[in-house]
Scaffold this active site. Structure first.
Site, PDB file in Angstrom:
ATOM      1  N   LYS A  49       0.950  -0.807   0.239  1.00 38.76           N
ATOM      2  CA  LYS A  49       0.020   0.240   0.071  1.00 38.76           C
ATOM      3  C   LYS A  49       1.157   1.314  -0.215  1.00 38.76           C
ATOM      4  CE  LYS A  49      -4.004   1.259  -0.218  1.00 38.76           C
ATOM      5  NZ  LYS A  49      -5.204   1.512  -1.202  1.00 38.76           N
ATOM      6  N   SER A  55      -8.769  -0.216  -5.556  1.00 41.26           N
ATOM      7  CA  SER A  55      -8.565   0.158  -3.519  1.00 41.26           C
ATOM      8  C   SER A  55     -10.171   0.274  -3.156  1.00 41.26           C
ATOM      9  CB  SER A  55      -7.685   1.290  -3.297  1.00 41.26           C
ATOM     10  OG  SER A  55      -7.639   1.215  -1.763  1.00 41.26           O
TER      11      SER A  55
END
Length: 590
Positions: free
Chosen positions: A195, A389
């Site tokens: 991430k 996401s």
């Protein structure tokens, strides 16, 4: 006193003149809107015409209702654009239009993403089934335009033009050095090894994990790029790779030598060939019509039964509240989902997702509505350039997910960035703070100081909880174990082709494939397509456009050259929110 009255009189006159000018401009705008509204459908296609496709403008998911686009008054709305929906519709219409004999694909500095380009390319391939011709021409061929042009029957370049064919690059801009100079610390709380949304704020170069994932998905996209061109041009894929890797194509002559184009022509020579092909006298002009003016095709396959398939467009960053054509508002999309869920005429739903994510809360709100819709009627997700996401979060509850091979997806992870402005405010500006609080954590998130270990632990727990919810939702929707989703999650980004292999999508295809899949699930043969959310009225759009333009111009006037700095700071500030389910950055492949 005389001087005072002179200034007052000048001010009054200035106000009167300004008011008159504003009224005249407003009347002109309204008149232009009325005039253009009356001619919206006045599209006359001459016989023996060609469809001229020039994509030198932004390509949103669907054409926005911009009343200022054709007026250009004071520069308002001067940039035209056409939506992907309308592009695909018009190419499909041209396929069966007897007046259209072929397509002229003109040089385009395309601003479209990889998957959007793929959709248009596939539409052109389908058009060729009609046995009508496609000719592509340009003075400058970017790799993206050549990818589109490679489907053409003939590809021509200006003898003195430029041909780009040297591989893909994806670059990230890092802000840590600038933040350090300003005295701003980005305090990061995240879940996910990959991430990397936070990396531009805390690093000066890519982490090893991020470099690994970018290398992986960029390689997947490039492989698809070469494979598709290889099929269209009849050149071995490895040979194409070597051409790019060694950059053997430096001049137009090289592109011809290595058979990436079919000839070197000036524009007059190209037009002469088109006239010959169409049987037009060389002294006469070619009948042509621009794609943007071609008009709307009838989207109804058949409507005898009154059945509907609803296409809901969710494009842009995800945030709570109302959205617009370029952003996803949780309330706007939720309303659309509730409306189609309770509409007895709507038998199936296609959710078109083109989003890098955004607010995890807003994403969850939309996810809930998708899950409820699934219980009532089929819902299929069609992914655009990016559905990552939060963009994947809102998709995972659907019955089926369809993506393009070069769609960017995955990035299952959560993060938050809180700014610590202590060095900027205290050390650089001499500003200090003091206060009273009734609880140890009453000022949690105060940007004037760094987080304490206890506060960081609280926030990390919140982010961990959000990631658990995210992976649980994906596991339920994809019928996988949460442990498996975690193993392919961790914020890692995948292409559509890669996502198919690991079970994050069900098949590769375009938005038309999604519509066909929805119809099949609903057992429909006759249906009409309806689109949501409903686009705003002309007057509403006019008010918003004027307001936005005036606000921007006032800021630009007041800040001058510092306006760019203001925009950058606003962008950085927007990323420092809690919590976020967003992709690490906007992927730009060149």
């Amino acid at each position: 006193m005389k001087q005072f009255f002179k200034f007052v009189l000048a001010t009054i006159v200035g106000i009167i003149v300004s008011t008159v000018i504003i009224v005249i401009i407003f009347v002109a705008i309204i008149g232009g809107i009325v005039a253009s509204a009356g001619s919206d459908n006045a599209v006359n296609v001459e016989s023996n015409s060609i469809l001229h496709i020039d994509l030198k403008y932004a390509i949103p998911e669907r054409t926005a209702k911009n009343p200022l686009a054709d007026l250009g008054i004071l520069g308002f709305g001067s940039e035209k654009s056409i939506g992907l929906k309308e592009i695909l519709t018009n190419i499909k219409k041209a396929k069966t239009d007897d007046n259209i004999k072929g397509i002229f694909l003109d040089e385009s500095y395309m601003a479209a993403g990889q998957a959007t380009t793929e959709e248009i390319r596939n539409a052109l391939l389908d058009f060729k089934k009609s046995k009508k011709f496609i000719v592509a021409y340009g003075e400058v061929f970017t790799q993206r335009f050549y990818y589109l042009a490679s489907v053409a029957d003939k590809v021509y370049i200006n003898p003195k033009g430029y041909f780009e064919f040297n591989g893909f690059e994806s670059k990230v801009t890092f802000f840590k050095g600038a933040l350090d100079k300003l005295g701003i610390e980005a305090q990061v709380i995240k879940v996910g090894t990959y991430k990397s949304a936070v990396e531009p704020m805390i690093l000066t170069k890519m982490s090893d994990a991020n470099r690994l994932q970018v290398t992986s998905y960029l390689g997947s996209m490039y492989d698809h790029f070469l494979t598709s061109i290889s099929k269209s041009r009849g050149i071995n894929k490895d040979t194409l790779f070597n051409y790019a890797n060694q950059m053997v194509i430096q001049q137009p002559e090289d592109a011809l030598k290595y058979k990436l184009v079919d000839g070197l022509k000036y524009k007059d020579e190209l037009l002469a060939e088109l006239k010959t092909h169409l049987g037009v006298d060389q002294k006469k002009n070619i009948n042509s019509i621009d794609l943007i003016d071609y008009g709307k095709a009838d989207e109804t396959a058949a409507d005898a039964s009154g059945n509907r398939i609803a296409v809901i467009y969710a494009s842009g960053e995800i945030a709570s509240g109302e959205g617009d054509d370029n952003s996803i508002g949780s309330e706007t999309i939720s309303k659309a989902l509730r409306k189609v869920r309770t509409d007895s005429k709507v038998k199936a739903v296609v959710l078109r997702v083109n989003s890098p994510g955004g607010s995890s809360l807003a994403s969850d709100v939309i996810w809930r509505e998708v899950a409820l819709t699934k219980k009532v009627k089929p819902i299929i997700v069609s992914m655009g350039d990016v559905a990552a996401s939060g963009g994947y979060y809102i998709a995972c509850a659907a019955d089926s997910i369809i993506a393009q091979p070069n769609t960017i997806t995955g990035s299952i992870g959560i993060f938050a960035i809180l700014p610590n402005l202590q060095k900027l405010l205290t050390d650089k500006l001499g500003i200090t703070f003091d206060g009273v609080k009734t609880g140890q954590f009453a000022d949690l998130g105060d940007s004037s100081r760094p987080l304490t270990p206890a506060e960081r632990a609280i926030l990390q727990n919140m982010i961990n909880h959000g990631y658990d919810d995210f992976t649980k939702a994906v596991a339920t929707g994809r019928h996988k174990s949460q442990q498996y989703i975690d193993s392919i999650g961790q914020g890692r980004v995948w292409t559509g082709a890669q996502a198919l292999k690991i079970g994050l999508v069900d098949r590769l295809g375009n938005i038309n494939d999604a519509v066909k899949s929805a119809a099949k699930m609903a057992k429909l043969k006759d249906y009409k397509l309806v689109t949501y959310p409903e686009q705003k009225s002309v007057l509403s759009k006019l008010g918003e456009s004027l307001s936005a333009e005036i606000k921007t111009r006032i800021l630009q006037s007041e800040l001058g050259e510092d306006y760019k700095v203001y925009e950058q700071i606003k962008n950085i500030k927007s990323k420092m929110r809690l919590p976020m389910a967003r992709m690490e950055y906007d992927v730009v492949v060149e």
